[in-house]
Design a protein around this motif. Structure first.
Motif, PDB file in Angstrom:
ATOM      1  N   ALA A   1       0.840  -1.205   0.000  1.00  0.00           N
ATOM      2  CA  ALA A   1       0.000   0.000   0.000  1.00  0.00           C
ATOM      3  C   ALA A   1       0.871   1.250   0.000  1.00  0.00           C
ATOM      4  O   ALA A   1       0.637   2.191  -0.773  1.00  0.00           O
ATOM      5  CB  ALA A   1      -0.936  -0.011   1.210  1.00  0.00           C
ATOM      6  N   TRP A   2       1.881   1.265   0.843  1.00  0.00           N
ATOM      7  CA  TRP A   2       2.765   2.431   0.925  1.00  0.00           C
ATOM      8  C   TRP A   2       3.518   2.627  -0.386  1.00  0.00           C
ATOM      9  O   TRP A   2       3.603   3.745  -0.903  1.00  0.00           O
ATOM     10  CB  TRP A   2       3.756   2.267   2.071  1.00  0.00           C
ATOM     11  N   MET A   3       4.072   1.551  -0.930  1.00  0.00           N
ATOM     12  CA  MET A   3       4.868   1.673  -2.154  1.00  0.00           C
ATOM     13  C   MET A   3       4.019   2.127  -3.332  1.00  0.00           C
ATOM     14  O   MET A   3       4.441   2.958  -4.132  1.00  0.00           O
ATOM     15  CB  MET A   3       5.577   0.353  -2.459  1.00  0.00           C
ATOM     16  N   TYR A   4       2.800   1.569  -3.447  1.00  0.00           N
ATOM     17  CA  TYR A   4       1.941   1.987  -4.555  1.00  0.00           C
ATOM     18  C   TYR A   4       1.585   3.465  -4.424  1.00  0.00           C
ATOM     19  O   TYR A   4       1.741   4.237  -5.382  1.00  0.00           O
ATOM     20  CB  TYR A   4       0.668   1.150  -4.608  1.00  0.00           C
ATOM     21  N   GLU A   5       1.117   3.871  -3.259  1.00  0.00           N
ATOM     22  CA  GLU A   5       0.665   5.251  -3.077  1.00  0.00           C
ATOM     23  C   GLU A   5       1.811   6.246  -3.217  1.00  0.00           C
ATOM     24  O   GLU A   5       1.638   7.338  -3.759  1.00  0.00           O
ATOM     25  CB  GLU A   5       0.010   5.400  -1.698  1.00  0.00           C
ATOM     26  N   THR A   6       2.974   5.887  -2.728  1.00  0.00           N
ATOM     27  CA  THR A   6       4.103   6.811  -2.715  1.00  0.00           C
ATOM     28  C   THR A   6       4.838   6.868  -4.047  1.00  0.00           C
ATOM     29  O   THR A   6       5.231   7.948  -4.505  1.00  0.00           O
ATOM     30  CB  THR A   6       5.091   6.414  -1.596  1.00  0.00           C
ATOM     31  N   ILE A   7       5.004   5.715  -4.695  1.00  0.00           N
ATOM     32  CA  ILE A   7       5.865   5.635  -5.879  1.00  0.00           C
ATOM     33  C   ILE A   7       5.082   5.592  -7.189  1.00  0.00           C
ATOM     34  O   ILE A   7       5.351   6.348  -8.119  1.00  0.00           O
ATOM     35  CB  ILE A   7       6.783   4.399  -5.772  1.00  0.00           C
ATOM     36  N   VAL A   8       4.097   4.708  -7.268  1.00  0.00           N
ATOM     37  CA  VAL A   8       3.414   4.425  -8.537  1.00  0.00           C
ATOM     38  C   VAL A   8       2.229   5.350  -8.803  1.00  0.00           C
ATOM     39  O   VAL A   8       2.004   5.790  -9.937  1.00  0.00           O
ATOM     40  CB  VAL A   8       2.949   2.952  -8.573  1.00  0.00           C
ATOM     41  N   ALA A   9       1.462   5.659  -7.762  1.00  0.00           N
ATOM     42  CA  ALA A   9       0.221   6.418  -7.933  1.00  0.00           C
ATOM     43  C   ALA A   9       0.388   7.744  -8.687  1.00  0.00           C
ATOM     44  O   ALA A   9      -0.476   8.102  -9.494  1.00  0.00           O
ATOM     45  CB  ALA A   9      -0.444   6.646  -6.584  1.00  0.00           C
ATOM     46  N   PRO A  10       1.473   8.514  -8.461  1.00  0.00           N
ATOM     47  CA  PRO A  10       1.613   9.760  -9.222  1.00  0.00           C
ATOM     48  C   PRO A  10       1.626   9.546 -10.739  1.00  0.00           C
ATOM     49  O   PRO A  10       1.126  10.385 -11.491  1.00  0.00           O
ATOM     50  CB  PRO A  10       2.955  10.317  -8.735  1.00  0.00           C
ATOM     51  N   ALA A  11       2.158   8.407 -11.190  1.00  0.00           N
ATOM     52  CA  ALA A  11       2.159   8.114 -12.628  1.00  0.00           C
ATOM     53  C   ALA A  11       0.762   7.747 -13.105  1.00  0.00           C
ATOM     54  O   ALA A  11       0.307   8.201 -14.157  1.00  0.00           O
ATOM     55  CB  ALA A  11       3.136   6.975 -12.925  1.00  0.00           C
ATOM     56  N   VAL A  12       0.041   6.928 -12.338  1.00  0.00           N
ATOM     57  CA  VAL A  12      -1.309   6.516 -12.711  1.00  0.00           C
ATOM     58  C   VAL A  12      -2.258   7.722 -12.715  1.00  0.00           C
ATOM     59  O   VAL A  12      -3.153   7.821 -13.561  1.00  0.00           O
ATOM     60  CB  VAL A  12      -1.831   5.436 -11.742  1.00  0.00           C
ATOM     61  N   TYR A  13      -2.053   8.645 -11.801  1.00  0.00           N
ATOM     62  CA  TYR A  13      -2.955   9.794 -11.636  1.00  0.00           C
ATOM     63  C   TYR A  13      -3.020  10.668 -12.882  1.00  0.00           C
ATOM     64  O   TYR A  13      -4.002  11.380 -13.108  1.00  0.00           O
ATOM     65  CB  TYR A  13      -2.500  10.613 -10.430  1.00  0.00           C
ATOM     66  N   ARG A  14      -2.017  10.583 -13.723  1.00  0.00           N
ATOM     67  CA  ARG A  14      -1.995  11.372 -14.954  1.00  0.00           C
ATOM     68  C   ARG A  14      -3.088  10.954 -15.934  1.00  0.00           C
ATOM     69  O   ARG A  14      -3.385  11.663 -16.895  1.00  0.00           O
ATOM     70  CB  ARG A  14      -0.625  11.254 -15.628  1.00  0.00           C
ATOM     71  N   SER A  15      -3.720   9.817 -15.682  1.00  0.00           N
ATOM     72  CA  SER A  15      -4.778   9.328 -16.574  1.00  0.00           C
ATOM     73  C   SER A  15      -6.183   9.738 -16.123  1.00  0.00           C
ATOM     74  O   SER A  15      -7.174   9.303 -16.703  1.00  0.00           O
ATOM     75  CB  SER A  15      -4.715   7.795 -16.655  1.00  0.00           C
ATOM     76  N   ARG A  16      -6.286  10.591 -15.122  1.00  0.00           N
ATOM     77  CA  ARG A  16      -7.591  10.923 -14.537  1.00  0.00           C
ATOM     78  C   ARG A  16      -8.545  11.611 -15.508  1.00  0.00           C
ATOM     79  O   ARG A  16      -9.749  11.675 -15.259  1.00  0.00           O
ATOM     80  CB  ARG A  16      -7.408  11.780 -13.293  1.00  0.00           C
ATOM     81  N   HIS A  17      -8.030  12.108 -16.617  1.00  0.00           N
ATOM     82  CA  HIS A  17      -8.895  12.780 -17.593  1.00  0.00           C
ATOM     83  C   HIS A  17      -9.959  11.836 -18.152  1.00  0.00           C
ATOM     84  O   HIS A  17     -11.018  12.301 -18.608  1.00  0.00           O
ATOM     85  CB  HIS A  17      -8.058  13.362 -18.743  1.00  0.00           C
ATOM     86  N   VAL A  18      -9.730  10.521 -18.112  1.00  0.00           N
ATOM     87  CA  VAL A  18     -10.757   9.607 -18.624  1.00  0.00           C
ATOM     88  C   VAL A  18     -11.987   9.600 -17.713  1.00  0.00           C
ATOM     89  O   VAL A  18     -13.102   9.318 -18.170  1.00  0.00           O
ATOM     90  CB  VAL A  18     -10.216   8.174 -18.820  1.00  0.00           C
ATOM     91  N   ILE A  19     -11.797   9.902 -16.446  1.00  0.00           N
ATOM     92  CA  ILE A  19     -12.933  10.032 -15.532  1.00  0.00           C
ATOM     93  C   ILE A  19     -13.786  11.219 -15.938  1.00  0.00           C
ATOM     94  O   ILE A  19     -15.025  11.143 -15.958  1.00  0.00           O
ATOM     95  CB  ILE A  19     -12.450  10.179 -14.077  1.00  0.00           C
ATOM     96  N   ASP A  20     -13.138  12.327 -16.276  1.00  0.00           N
ATOM     97  CA  ASP A  20     -13.860  13.527 -16.717  1.00  0.00           C
ATOM     98  C   ASP A  20     -14.645  13.273 -17.999  1.00  0.00           C
ATOM     99  O   ASP A  20     -15.742  13.807 -18.181  1.00  0.00           O
ATOM    100  CB  ASP A  20     -12.876  14.677 -16.970  1.00  0.00           C
ATOM    101  N   GLU A  21     -14.095  12.445 -18.877  1.00  0.00           N
ATOM    102  CA  GLU A  21     -14.711  12.244 -20.185  1.00  0.00           C
ATOM    103  C   GLU A  21     -15.751  11.128 -20.200  1.00  0.00           C
ATOM    104  O   GLU A  21     -16.816  11.265 -20.825  1.00  0.00           O
ATOM    105  CB  GLU A  21     -13.619  11.934 -21.217  1.00  0.00           C
ATOM    106  N   TYR A  22     -15.473  10.026 -19.503  1.00  0.00           N
ATOM    107  CA  TYR A  22     -16.315   8.837 -19.665  1.00  0.00           C
ATOM    108  C   TYR A  22     -17.189   8.497 -18.456  1.00  0.00           C
ATOM    109  O   TYR A  22     -18.040   7.612 -18.559  1.00  0.00           O
ATOM    110  CB  TYR A  22     -15.431   7.622 -19.982  1.00  0.00           C
ATOM    111  N   PHE A  23     -16.978   9.172 -17.341  1.00  0.00           N
ATOM    112  CA  PHE A  23     -17.707   8.794 -16.130  1.00  0.00           C
ATOM    113  C   PHE A  23     -18.538   9.938 -15.554  1.00  0.00           C
ATOM    114  O   PHE A  23     -19.770   9.832 -15.466  1.00  0.00           O
ATOM    115  CB  PHE A  23     -16.718   8.273 -15.082  1.00  0.00           C
ATOM    116  N   LEU A  24     -17.898  11.017 -15.192  1.00  0.00           N
ATOM    117  CA  LEU A  24     -18.599  12.106 -14.497  1.00  0.00           C
ATOM    118  C   LEU A  24     -19.773  12.695 -15.279  1.00  0.00           C
ATOM    119  O   LEU A  24     -20.825  12.983 -14.674  1.00  0.00           O
ATOM    120  CB  LEU A  24     -17.606  13.215 -14.127  1.00  0.00           C
ATOM    121  N   PRO A  25     -19.677  12.892 -16.596  1.00  0.00           N
ATOM    122  CA  PRO A  25     -20.798  13.519 -17.316  1.00  0.00           C
ATOM    123  C   PRO A  25     -22.084  12.691 -17.297  1.00  0.00           C
ATOM    124  O   PRO A  25     -23.165  13.232 -17.556  1.00  0.00           O
ATOM    125  CB  PRO A  25     -20.267  13.656 -18.749  1.00  0.00           C
ATOM    126  N   HIS A  26     -21.983  11.405 -16.998  1.00  0.00           N
ATOM    127  CA  HIS A  26     -23.156  10.528 -17.054  1.00  0.00           C
ATOM    128  C   HIS A  26     -23.798  10.293 -15.684  1.00  0.00           C
ATOM    129  O   HIS A  26     -24.749   9.517 -15.578  1.00  0.00           O
ATOM    130  CB  HIS A  26     -22.757   9.190 -17.671  1.00  0.00           C
TER     131      HIS A  26
END
Length: 226
Positions: free
Chosen positions: A18-43
């Motif tokens: 949990a610590w390693m994912y949140e601290t190291i990997v999550a910042p890279a994954v977070y760059r994809s959050r625009h798909v939430i804006d496009e495919y999830f939130l509007p609906h």
């Protein structure tokens, strides 16, 4: 510090994972959050009730809650360590965001409970991807959006390399992190073709399956028929 591999991939996150994912990997994954804006939130309707399956440390739960202050979110995860981390992160959001232990393949809710269902980077850890997706659709209300993302087993080396460059880790560990991601993470996740096959078995409208541009991630989105 490289991300320690899972063996098997369905193993529950330990506090160290949990610590390693949140601290190291999550910042890279977070760059994809625009798909939430496009495919999830509007609906989502006003005051929607959302299920976040495999919510982890609540990085994307937090993002959704900030973008839509009207919604209520329930995050589920099998890892007590992740539930603890998520609860701490979202402690100022009151009762509109809460977390509980839960299994994606056996959701303990009646049919058509939620206005939206999202799962970010979790499907590779499910004991049955088919059962988990079927459960996500089952608890979704008619017209509600579904968004599933995870590492893309068929990703290009170039996209994987760029992704790992955004890890919050010393650059000297770049080659190690790339090898771990390519072999142990993406290598045991779903490919684009597998995502298409999984989506074809679901009853969805506006179905969309694709790679997330310039990232080693794949997504499945759609809505339950009204």
């Amino acid at each position: 510090m490289p991300m320690a591999p899972f063996d098997p991939i369905t193993a529950i996150y330990t506090p160290a994972h949990a610590w390693m994912y949140e601290t190291i990997v999550a910042p890279a994954v977070y760059r994809s959050r625009h798909v939430i804006d496009e495919y999830f939130l509007p609906h989502l309707p006003p005051n929607a009730r959302i299920l976040d399956v495999g919510s982890g440390g609540a990085l994307f739960t937090n993002y959704i809650a900030d973008q839509r202050p009207d919604v209520h979110i329930l995050g589920l995860d099998l890892s007590e360590a992740q539930i603890k981390r998520a609860t701490k992160r979202m402690r100022h959001y009151g009762d509109r965001v809460r977390f509980d232990v839960g299994d994606a393949t056996r959701l303990d809710f009646p049919d058509q409970t939620f206005d939206g269902v999202i799962s970010y980077g979790s499907i590779k850890h499910w004991s049955s991807r088919e059962a988990g997706l079927a459960e996500c659709v089952r608890v979704l209300k008619p017209g509600g959006p579904l968004l599933i993302t995870d590492a893309d087993r068929s990703t290009s080396f170039e996209d994987a390399e760029k992704f790992v460059e955004n890890y919050k880790a010393p650059r000297v560990l770049g080659s190690i992190n790339l090898a771990i991601f390519h072999t142990w993470i993406a290598g045991r996740s779903i490919s684009l073709d597998e995502a298409r096959d999984l989506a074809s078995r679901l009853d969805l409208v506006d179905e969309h399956v694709s790679r997330i541009t310039e990232m080693p991630l794949v997504m499945i989105s759609g809505r339950r028929p009204a």
